[in-house]
Motif scaffolding. Structure first.
Motif, PDB file in Angstrom:
ATOM      1  N   VAL A 163       0.872  -1.186   0.000  1.00  0.00           N
ATOM      2  CA  VAL A 163       0.000   0.000   0.000  1.00  0.00           C
ATOM      3  C   VAL A 163       0.902   1.228   0.000  1.00  0.00           C
ATOM      4  O   VAL A 163       1.855   1.297   0.775  1.00  0.00           O
ATOM      5  CB  VAL A 163      -0.896   0.014   1.263  1.00  0.00           C
ATOM      6  CG1 VAL A 163      -1.632   1.339   1.391  1.00  0.00           C
ATOM      7  CG2 VAL A 163      -1.888  -1.145   1.248  1.00  0.00           C
ATOM      8  N   SER A 164       0.595   2.205  -0.853  1.00  0.00           N
ATOM      9  CA  SER A 164       1.410   3.421  -0.914  1.00  0.00           C
ATOM     10  C   SER A 164       1.102   4.337   0.258  1.00  0.00           C
ATOM     11  O   SER A 164      -0.064   4.685   0.491  1.00  0.00           O
ATOM     12  CB  SER A 164       1.149   4.156  -2.223  1.00  0.00           C
ATOM     13  OG  SER A 164       1.553   5.513  -2.096  1.00  0.00           O
ATOM     14  N   ASN A 165       2.148   4.777   0.951  1.00  0.00           N
ATOM     15  CA  ASN A 165       1.949   5.672   2.099  1.00  0.00           C
ATOM     16  C   ASN A 165       1.528   7.073   1.658  1.00  0.00           C
ATOM     17  O   ASN A 165       0.950   7.812   2.436  1.00  0.00           O
ATOM     18  CB  ASN A 165       3.225   5.770   2.948  1.00  0.00           C
ATOM     19  CG  ASN A 165       4.386   6.357   2.178  1.00  0.00           C
ATOM     20  OD1 ASN A 165       4.699   5.920   1.080  1.00  0.00           O
ATOM     21  ND2 ASN A 165       5.040   7.354   2.739  1.00  0.00           N
ATOM     22  N   THR A 166       1.789   7.424   0.411  1.00  0.00           N
ATOM     23  CA  THR A 166       1.471   8.767  -0.069  1.00  0.00           C
ATOM     24  C   THR A 166       0.137   8.804  -0.804  1.00  0.00           C
ATOM     25  O   THR A 166      -0.639   9.741  -0.659  1.00  0.00           O
ATOM     26  CB  THR A 166       2.600   9.261  -1.001  1.00  0.00           C
ATOM     27  OG1 THR A 166       3.816   9.243  -0.263  1.00  0.00           O
ATOM     28  CG2 THR A 166       2.339  10.649  -1.522  1.00  0.00           C
ATOM     29  N   LEU A 167      -0.122   7.775  -1.606  1.00  0.00           N
ATOM     30  CA  LEU A 167      -1.311   7.780  -2.456  1.00  0.00           C
ATOM     31  C   LEU A 167      -2.459   6.970  -1.857  1.00  0.00           C
ATOM     32  O   LEU A 167      -3.607   7.134  -2.264  1.00  0.00           O
ATOM     33  CB  LEU A 167      -0.968   7.168  -3.833  1.00  0.00           C
ATOM     34  CG  LEU A 167       0.245   7.756  -4.555  1.00  0.00           C
ATOM     35  CD1 LEU A 167       0.628   6.873  -5.735  1.00  0.00           C
ATOM     36  CD2 LEU A 167      -0.054   9.167  -5.019  1.00  0.00           C
ATOM     37  N   GLY A 168      -2.127   6.052  -0.986  1.00  0.00           N
ATOM     38  CA  GLY A 168      -3.134   5.142  -0.432  1.00  0.00           C
ATOM     39  C   GLY A 168      -3.434   3.953  -1.329  1.00  0.00           C
ATOM     40  O   GLY A 168      -4.207   3.064  -0.953  1.00  0.00           O
ATOM     41  N   GLY A 196      -3.568  10.829  -6.235  1.00  0.00           N
ATOM     42  CA  GLY A 196      -3.810   9.438  -5.862  1.00  0.00           C
ATOM     43  C   GLY A 196      -5.295   9.143  -5.855  1.00  0.00           C
ATOM     44  O   GLY A 196      -5.978   9.323  -4.840  1.00  0.00           O
ATOM     45  N   THR A 197      -5.800   8.715  -7.027  1.00  0.00           N
ATOM     46  CA  THR A 197      -7.232   8.445  -7.149  1.00  0.00           C
ATOM     47  C   THR A 197      -7.449   7.007  -7.632  1.00  0.00           C
ATOM     48  O   THR A 197      -8.331   6.738  -8.450  1.00  0.00           O
ATOM     49  CB  THR A 197      -7.870   9.451  -8.138  1.00  0.00           C
ATOM     50  OG1 THR A 197      -7.099   9.427  -9.364  1.00  0.00           O
ATOM     51  CG2 THR A 197      -7.849  10.863  -7.594  1.00  0.00           C
ATOM     52  N   ALA A 198      -6.621   6.118  -7.131  1.00  0.00           N
ATOM     53  CA  ALA A 198      -6.712   4.706  -7.544  1.00  0.00           C
ATOM     54  C   ALA A 198      -8.068   4.118  -7.143  1.00  0.00           C
ATOM     55  O   ALA A 198      -8.702   4.601  -6.203  1.00  0.00           O
ATOM     56  CB  ALA A 198      -5.586   3.917  -6.878  1.00  0.00           C
TER      57      ALA A 198
END
Ligand SMILES: Cc1ncc(COP(=O)(O)O)c(C=O)c1O
Length: 419
Positions: free
Chosen positions: A186-191, A339-341
């Motif tokens: 999991v990305s700490n910046t983008l989630g 970060g809109t995954a």
């Protein structure tokens, strides 16, 4: 992870009951009730975890695996009980596949150093992604420099997902020289929640060793290392309601047995002479020196505490906060969410036109609201999105919709002051 308000209600998620267990949430900051939205940096600790640590010091403080005396035996039992708790929590086959470290950073340095020694030759490749934390970049750069290997990077899309393929060739990232795939869960910046299971399967088909940085996953997702099929999995205790200075490197037994030790010292040896040292069995081969015993016991308690709750209900609650905060923040003029995954945990990074993240963070703090500002130890990712830093809010199981509303209102007010 996608759930609705109904699911939360059905599971009877009682956020007030959870909040009551976190003493720090009663604190006031600048005279305002604390709103803690910096959980991706470190989460707050429930009373049970704080008590487990202090009880160890007050009643059984002794070194582990060393003495025959009662306190040492009790301390050893408590530490090894934590190891077993973690084993079951991540579904490792054996307790000795759970290595205690000081955190994700130490776990990844161990992995990179040891795998470098074991596997990397000149011209080999290590594959990471463009959204890695510096902890999953720099140790591999160091290993590549030591062994003449090459660091390759999977690019990140505008939405903040891993680019699945170059042109129409899904396999292009993996070559016959790819020896290691090291990827954040999991990305700490983008989630962003990455499809690590698929990429692990792809890497394994080509004989690569797979390493997952689970620092941001452990508090939010169900982790099953056997189902993921990874060789190594790293995480920190302090991001999952446990103490700072604790971490884990899970490793598949056969691989750990092949890997050389990272640090030398007490407890990791079998025999020592001036000519030659032989090493202890797993997990001790990788646990040189006195560990953070109190912290490990606290980490075991943090995992047990999480297990007392329905993880799906917790995740659903955090997802509601994510959806609500995203919707509300987007009503602010000049707002850009980075970060809109499709698959995300409760992390929102944003920039606002004409507003510096540092100034916003300072004004929010004056309202008692703790957010993180800066590059979040992901400088290459900042460059990818053309920003110097962001404001990041990151949610935990104890946060509420009212807190989100306060944060959005305070942000709106700050923007008016700063423009
Ligand atoms: C994705 C990720 N990896 C690694 C780390 C490093 O963790 P620690 O500082 O606990 O070693 C962090 C911490 O923010 C992180 O978010």
């Amino acid at each position: 992870m996608s759930t609705t308000a109904d699911t939360v209600e059905k599971k009877g998620y009682d956020v007030e009951e959870i909040r009551a267990q976190f003493p720090i949430l009663k604190e006031r900051v600048h005279g305002k009730p604390l709103v803690y939205f910096d959980n991706a940096a470190t989460s707050q600790k429930p009373r049970r975890v704080i008590k487990a640590e202090s009880t160890y010091y007050a009643t059984i403080n002794a070194n582990v695996h060393r003495g025959v005396h009662t306190l040492s035996t009790k301390a050893t039992e408590a530490q090894e009980a934590a190891r077993e708790t973690i084993r079951t929590h991540i579904n490792a086959k054996h307790a000795h596949e759970v290595i205690f470290t000081s955190g994700t950073t130490a776990s990844l340095n161990l992995a990179a150093f040891s795998l470098g020694q074991l596997l990397l030759k000149k011209g080999d490749e290590v594959l990471i992604s463009g959204m890695e934390h510096h902890s999953n970049i720099v140790p591999w750069q160091l290993a590549c420099e030591r062994h003449g290997a090459v660091l390759k990077v999977i690019p990140v899309t505008d939405e903040g997902e891993l680019e699945p393929r170059r042109r129409d060739d899904a396999t292009e990232y993996f070559t016959e020289r790819t020896k290691v795939l090291a990827l954040t869960h999991v990305s700490n910046t983008l989630g962003t929640i990455n499809p690590v299971k698929e990429l692990i399967a792809e890497a394994k088909k080509r004989g690569g060793v797979t390493v997952v940085d689970g620092a941001q996953a452990i508090a939010h997702l169900d982790i099953d290392v056997q189902d993921l099929g990874c060789d190594l999995y790293a995480f920190s205790g302090h991001k999952a309601y446990g103490p700072t200075g604790t971490g884990v490197l899970y490793g598949r037994e056969e691989l750990l047995n092949e890997m050389p030790p990272w640090q030398g010292g007490g407890e990791m040896i079998d025999t020592v002479t001036f000519e030659k040292t032989t090493y202890a069995k797993l997990p001790f081969k990788f646990e040189a020196g006195t560990p953070h015993i109190a912290g490990i016991i606290g980490l075991g308690e943090a995992i047990r505490w999480m297990e007392d709750y329905d993880k799906q209900a917790m995740a659903a609650h955090e997802h509601l906060l994510l959806e609500h905060a995203t919707k509300e923040l987007l009503t602010i003029d000049g707002m850009r969410i980075i970060g809109t995954a499709k698959e995300k945990v409760g992390v929102i990074s944003f920039v606002i036109e004409g507003v510096h993240h540092y100034d916003l963070g300072t004004l929010l703090d004056q309202q008692g609201i703790a957010v993180r500002t800066g590059h979040h130890c992901t400088q290459p990712l900042m460059e990818r999105f053309g920003v110097s830093g962001t404001t990041r809010t990151s949610f935990a199981c104890f946060n509420t919709v009212e807190e989100v509303n306060s944060m959005v209102a305070a942000t709106r007010k700050a923007v008016k002051m700063l423009r």
